[in-house]
Design an enzyme around this catalytic site. Structure first.
Site, short mmCIF file in Angstrom:
data_model
loop_
_atom_site.label_atom_id
_atom_site.label_comp_id
_atom_site.label_asym_id
_atom_site.label_seq_id
_atom_site.Cartn_x
_atom_site.Cartn_y
_atom_site.Cartn_z
N HIS A 35 -7.84 -8.74 -50.90
CA HIS A 35 -8.54 -9.50 -49.82
C HIS A 35 -8.91 -8.67 -48.57
CE1 HIS A 35 -8.68 -12.92 -47.18
NE2 HIS A 35 -8.30 -12.25 -45.98
N ARG B 298 -11.38 -19.40 -55.85
CA ARG B 298 -10.64 -20.66 -55.89
C ARG B 298 -9.39 -20.59 -55.76
NH1 ARG B 298 -13.92 -24.80 -57.48
NH2 ARG B 298 -15.73 -24.16 -58.59
C1 GRF Z 1 -14.08 -8.74 -51.92
O1 GRF Z 1 -14.38 -8.08 -50.47
C2 GRF Z 1 -12.80 -9.09 -52.24
O2 GRF Z 1 -11.74 -8.60 -51.26
C3 GRF Z 1 -12.81 -10.44 -51.79
O3 GRF Z 1 -14.12 -11.14 -52.21
C4 GRF Z 1 -14.98 -9.76 -52.34
C5 GRF Z 1 -15.51 -9.70 -53.66
O4 GRF Z 1 -16.36 -9.12 -53.97
N1 GRF Z 1 -11.90 -11.49 -52.24
P1 GRF Z 1 -16.68 -8.39 -55.34
O5 GRF Z 1 -17.13 -9.59 -56.32
O6 GRF Z 1 -15.65 -7.84 -55.85
O7 GRF Z 1 -17.78 -7.38 -55.29
#
Ligand code: GRF
Length: 188
Positions: A118, A100
């Site tokens: 990210h 979000r």
């Molecule tokens: C990760 O790739 C993070 O960088 C992105 O969403 C994904 C989340 O994965 N924002 P997790 O829930 O931490 O396994």
């Protein structure tokens, strides 16, 4: 050991998730193993009741709270999250797969104290499906970025990055998995 060190209050980290929570677990383990020193993960908040990461946090004895949007305006939802974070004296907020956009009110409540991870080398490939974006652009290298969260989409000041190669035969799954491994090392 310095005098008084033992009594120093540990920084309270709050982690926001929406799903799997593998970055949250990597962070929690880094705190437990004191790779992140003098801190504790005080709470994990999910906006999804069925987020798999909730169970994994509970297994580690971390308090979890579900705060669903439930059709409310973003500001109202965020206000409730901020209230819970404040009640736990949270110093640092780590977004870990939290899907979000934060309201201005949320950002103002914790200025300079909200981090996000990210899966691209920002400023490249902001927003959704960055791994697919890297493949579509035939990038030879991609990676992950930890940055401060501000009002822009994945655009806040960059704190740290790690590169991974993109292979000619990569699928979005294989590239995502390679990047995720580096995310887990980078975030802490
Ligand atoms: C990760 O790739 C993070 O960088 C992105 O969403 C994904 C989340 O994965 N924002 P997790 O829930 O931490 O396994």
């Amino acid at each position: 050991m310095q005098a008084g060190f033992k009594n120093k209050r540990r920084a309270h980290i709050g982690i926001l998730i929406s799903g799997r929570g593998s970055n949250m677990i990597a962070l929690a383990d880094a705190v437990r193993d004191e790779i992140v020193a003098n801190a504790e993960v005080a709470i994990v908040i999910s906006d999804k009741a069925n987020a798999a990461g909730l169970i994994r946090a509970q297994e580690r004895g971390i308090e979890t709270v579900v705060i669903e949007r439930g059709g409310r305006p973003r500001e109202e939802h965020d206000r409730q999250i901020v209230a819970v974070l404040r009640s736990r004296n949270i110093d640092l907020i780590c977004l870990a797969g939290y899907m979000r956009i934060l309201s201005a009110e949320f950002l103002d409540a914790f200025p300079g104290r909200i981090l996000n991870i990210h899966p691209s080398l920002l400023p490249l490939f902001r927003g959704l499906n960055p791994q697919q974006q890297a493949l579509d652009h035939r990038a030879k290298v991609s990676g992950c970025t930890v940055h401060l969260v501000d009002a822009t989409l994945d655009g806040g000041p960059i704190i740290a990055q790690r590169e991974v190669p993109v292979h000619a035969d990569d699928t979005v799954e294989s590239l995502s998995a390679r990047i995720l491994l580096e995310e887990h090392r980078l975030y802490s």
